[in-house]
Design an enzyme around this catalytic site. Sequence first.
Site, PDB file in Angstrom:
ATOM      1  N   SER A 188     -12.145   6.394   5.841  1.00 23.59           N
ATOM      2  CA  SER A 188     -12.801   5.378   5.140  1.00 23.59           C
ATOM      3  C   SER A 188     -14.286   4.986   5.905  1.00 23.59           C
ATOM      4  O   SER A 188     -15.114   4.857   5.449  1.00 23.59           O
ATOM      5  CB  SER A 188     -11.970   4.040   4.880  1.00 23.59           C
ATOM      6  OG  SER A 188     -11.080   4.293   4.076  1.00 23.59           O
TER       7      SER A 188
ATOM      8  N   LYS B 117      -1.015  -4.279   2.483  1.00 20.17           N
ATOM      9  CA  LYS B 117      -1.265  -4.504   1.041  1.00 20.17           C
ATOM     10  C   LYS B 117      -0.866  -5.948   0.609  1.00 20.17           C
ATOM     11  O   LYS B 117      -1.280  -6.151  -0.421  1.00 20.17           O
ATOM     12  CB  LYS B 117      -0.915  -3.273   0.260  1.00 20.17           C
ATOM     13  CG  LYS B 117      -1.802  -2.075   0.710  1.00 20.17           C
ATOM     14  CD  LYS B 117      -1.904  -1.003  -0.204  1.00 20.17           C
ATOM     15  CE  LYS B 117      -2.597   0.143   0.100  1.00 20.17           C
ATOM     16  NZ  LYS B 117      -2.764   1.402  -1.056  1.00 20.17           N
TER      17      LYS B 117
ATOM     18  N   GLY C 203       8.124   7.188  -5.087  1.00 21.79           N
ATOM     19  CA  GLY C 203       8.082   6.023  -4.215  1.00 21.79           C
ATOM     20  C   GLY C 203       7.804   4.863  -5.005  1.00 21.79           C
ATOM     21  O   GLY C 203       7.521   5.134  -6.316  1.00 21.79           O
ATOM     22  N   ALA C 204       8.135   3.705  -4.438  1.00 16.06           N
ATOM     23  CA  ALA C 204       8.123   2.365  -5.276  1.00 16.06           C
ATOM     24  C   ALA C 204       7.466   1.402  -4.491  1.00 16.06           C
ATOM     25  O   ALA C 204       7.705   0.160  -4.689  1.00 16.06           O
ATOM     26  CB  ALA C 204       9.763   1.933  -5.511  1.00 16.06           C
ATOM     27  N   GLY C 205       6.628   1.710  -3.247  1.00 14.05           N
ATOM     28  CA  GLY C 205       6.040   0.690  -2.543  1.00 14.05           C
ATOM     29  C   GLY C 205       4.754  -0.025  -3.191  1.00 14.05           C
ATOM     30  O   GLY C 205       4.429   0.202  -4.334  1.00 14.05           O
TER      31      GLY C 205
ATOM     32  N   GLY D 124      -5.467  13.135  -2.169  1.00 12.56           N
ATOM     33  CA  GLY D 124      -5.544  11.888  -2.162  1.00 12.56           C
ATOM     34  C   GLY D 124      -6.968  11.489  -1.730  1.00 12.56           C
ATOM     35  O   GLY D 124      -7.332  10.464  -1.942  1.00 12.56           O
TER      36      GLY D 124
ATOM     37  N   THR E 283      -5.230  -1.004   4.064  1.00 13.71           N
ATOM     38  CA  THR E 283      -4.217   0.080   3.928  1.00 13.71           C
ATOM     39  C   THR E 283      -2.584  -0.169   4.241  1.00 13.71           C
ATOM     40  O   THR E 283      -2.640  -1.454   4.679  1.00 13.71           O
ATOM     41  CB  THR E 283      -4.723   1.430   4.187  1.00 13.71           C
ATOM     42  OG1 THR E 283      -3.843   2.532   3.929  1.00 13.71           O
ATOM     43  CG2 THR E 283      -4.587   1.380   5.797  1.00 13.71           C
TER      44      THR E 283
ATOM     45  N   SER F  11      -7.971   7.730   9.540  1.00 13.89           N
ATOM     46  CA  SER F  11      -8.805   7.048   8.160  1.00 13.89           C
ATOM     47  C   SER F  11     -10.129   7.737   8.067  1.00 13.89           C
ATOM     48  O   SER F  11     -10.679   7.875   9.027  1.00 13.89           O
ATOM     49  CB  SER F  11      -8.756   5.768   8.383  1.00 13.89           C
ATOM     50  OG  SER F  11      -9.590   5.191   7.005  1.00 13.89           O
TER      51      SER F  11
ATOM     52  N   ASN G 281      -6.012  -3.953  -1.970  1.00 13.56           N
ATOM     53  CA  ASN G 281      -6.625  -3.019  -0.885  1.00 13.56           C
ATOM     54  C   ASN G 281      -7.926  -3.415  -0.664  1.00 13.56           C
ATOM     55  O   ASN G 281      -8.658  -2.653   0.379  1.00 13.56           O
ATOM     56  CB  ASN G 281      -6.492  -1.540  -1.540  1.00 13.56           C
ATOM     57  CG  ASN G 281      -7.605  -1.387  -2.559  1.00 13.56           C
ATOM     58  OD1 ASN G 281      -8.105  -2.063  -3.114  1.00 13.56           O
ATOM     59  ND2 ASN G 281      -7.956   0.010  -2.463  1.00 13.56           N
TER      60      ASN G 281
END
Length: 303
Positions: A22, A72, A142-144, A264, A68, A20, A93
């Site tokens: 972040s 989530k 994707g579909a998460g 991203g 993350t 990460s 998030n």
Amino acid sequence: MSGPAATRRAAVLGHPIGHSRSPLLHSTAYRALGVDIAYTAIDMLPEEAASFAARLRTEPGWVGVSVTMPLKAALIPHLDVLSERVQRLGALNTVVVEHLAGSVRLTGHNTDVDGIVRALDEVLPARRAGAAPRERRAAILGAGNTALAALEACALLGYTHVDLVVRNRQRAAAALGLARTLGLAGSTVDLAQATDRLAQYEAVISTLPAHAADAMVATLGLDRAPARPGILAPGAVLLDVAYDPWPSAIATAWEAAGGTVVSGMSMLVHQGVEQVKYFSGIQDADWRHVTNVMCDAVGLSRP
């Protein structure tokens, strides 16, 4: 806020979390704002959500956490308040810790939507005021939980139809329901169908983990050098939320085919700016400057 400012702390939670960026982004932002908030990374699994929420309530100094994968949705049952967006998406998030008259309130937000919108807004053609409505198509790999944020971002960006590219259509039921709620024409397609429609998409958002989209490159016909003419819509944009390693295989192939690529990392910066506002409590600041120094910290071009 209880305790001295120097004890304030925040963190990013996830598994795995060692990659990460972040901590670097948040620490850079807090220095630019002149506030003292220590920001770290904590490796955590969904089954630890309840105990960590208890820590946020009892340990001094917490101002919030970034969340993350795979957490989530896991933290949602342990919070006191959910923003309207989180209630709609079923994913967060961001958790903000507020100290109110001796009690602690945990509130869930989702700034992933803001991050996606702003990352794409940097490269998409400007929307003309008063222009006649038209069909605009996008696709989401994707579909998460991140795909749910991407759906709301697509609605805010003015897309009318979104294809969810998935292997298991049953797992996309929640995403399809959200698309209907948002007023989007949504459908699930497999990779072969997405390949046939590729030239129709103005934008594709990959919400898959690192390397998960690598195998799609050949199927989509993006591995041919040069790619066949018209394989992508003019100016088609790919946002790959997985920023490590970068560039990803699909980003490299997309750019080689004449498309525009957004890392991203851009999404991470923009959603992080919103988290910094929540955690610092500062709303009135030079946020352009903060965004720029965050971009500088990770080697990203300034917006």
